[in-house]
Design an enzyme around this catalytic site. Sequence first.
Site, PDB file in Angstrom:
ATOM      1  N   HIS A  55       0.858  -1.181   0.000  1.00 53.39           N
ATOM      2  CA  HIS A  55       0.000   0.000   0.000  1.00 53.39           C
ATOM      3  C   HIS A  55       0.899   1.238   0.000  1.00 53.39           C
ATOM      4  CE1 HIS A  55      -3.818  -2.024   1.842  1.00 53.39           C
ATOM      5  NE2 HIS A  55      -3.305  -2.712   0.837  1.00 53.39           N
ATOM      6  N   GLU A  57       1.086   3.763   1.923  1.00 56.51           N
ATOM      7  CA  GLU A  57       1.653   4.092   3.233  1.00 56.51           C
ATOM      8  C   GLU A  57       2.866   3.222   3.546  1.00 56.51           C
ATOM      9  OE1 GLU A  57      -2.937   4.378   3.837  1.00 56.51           O
ATOM     10  OE2 GLU A  57      -1.542   3.278   2.569  1.00 56.51           O
ATOM     11  N   CYS A  85      -5.991   1.798   6.158  1.00 58.23           N
ATOM     12  CA  CYS A  85      -6.622   0.534   6.564  1.00 58.23           C
ATOM     13  C   CYS A  85      -5.951   0.059   7.860  1.00 58.23           C
ATOM     14  CB  CYS A  85      -6.467  -0.512   5.458  1.00 58.23           C
ATOM     15  SG  CYS A  85      -4.771  -1.105   5.242  1.00 58.23           S
ATOM     16  N   CYS A  88      -2.142  -0.693   7.527  1.00 57.99           N
ATOM     17  CA  CYS A  88      -1.341   0.527   7.456  1.00 57.99           C
ATOM     18  C   CYS A  88      -1.338   1.273   8.786  1.00 57.99           C
ATOM     19  CB  CYS A  88      -1.840   1.410   6.320  1.00 57.99           C
ATOM     20  SG  CYS A  88      -1.520   0.670   4.696  1.00 57.99           S
TER      21      CYS A  88
END
Length: 155
Positions: A55, A57, A85, A88
Amino acid sequence: MKQLDHQHWMKIALNEANQAALQNEVPVGAVLVFNNQEVSRGHNMPLQSHDPTAHAEIIVLRKAAIALENYRLPGLSLYVTLEPCLMCAGAIMNSRLSNVYFGAADSKTGVAGSVMNAFENTQLNHHCVIEGGILAQECATVLKDFFKIKRIAKV
């Protein structure tokens, strides 16, 4: 930090989100900042990297940790186009970021207030400042347009 600075950094994250869309990745972008200077930037890459943890992040946290030679990143601020999420959020807490600023809320997987707020859990040992809604409409539009094209292509 001034609102104008927030918008500046979120626009950089939006540019990263657009790069992700060009690569057929879900368009989420992020940038890490320290003392109003960019430390790292990135975007979603799970498809091209064959990595479910890739992701935006996570990408910027990894880059910053390497650049700063430390897995702890206190004092840094994360700008991300979509509410983090749970995965993360855990990485953000473990890295000890000071601030997280996000654009669009995520009603399905967001854990900075939408589905739940992992950052407010008092049993966890690290907390950071969370602020959402920065260029929210622009961030949401990038995602909506991406998925609209995906739906049309499948018809």
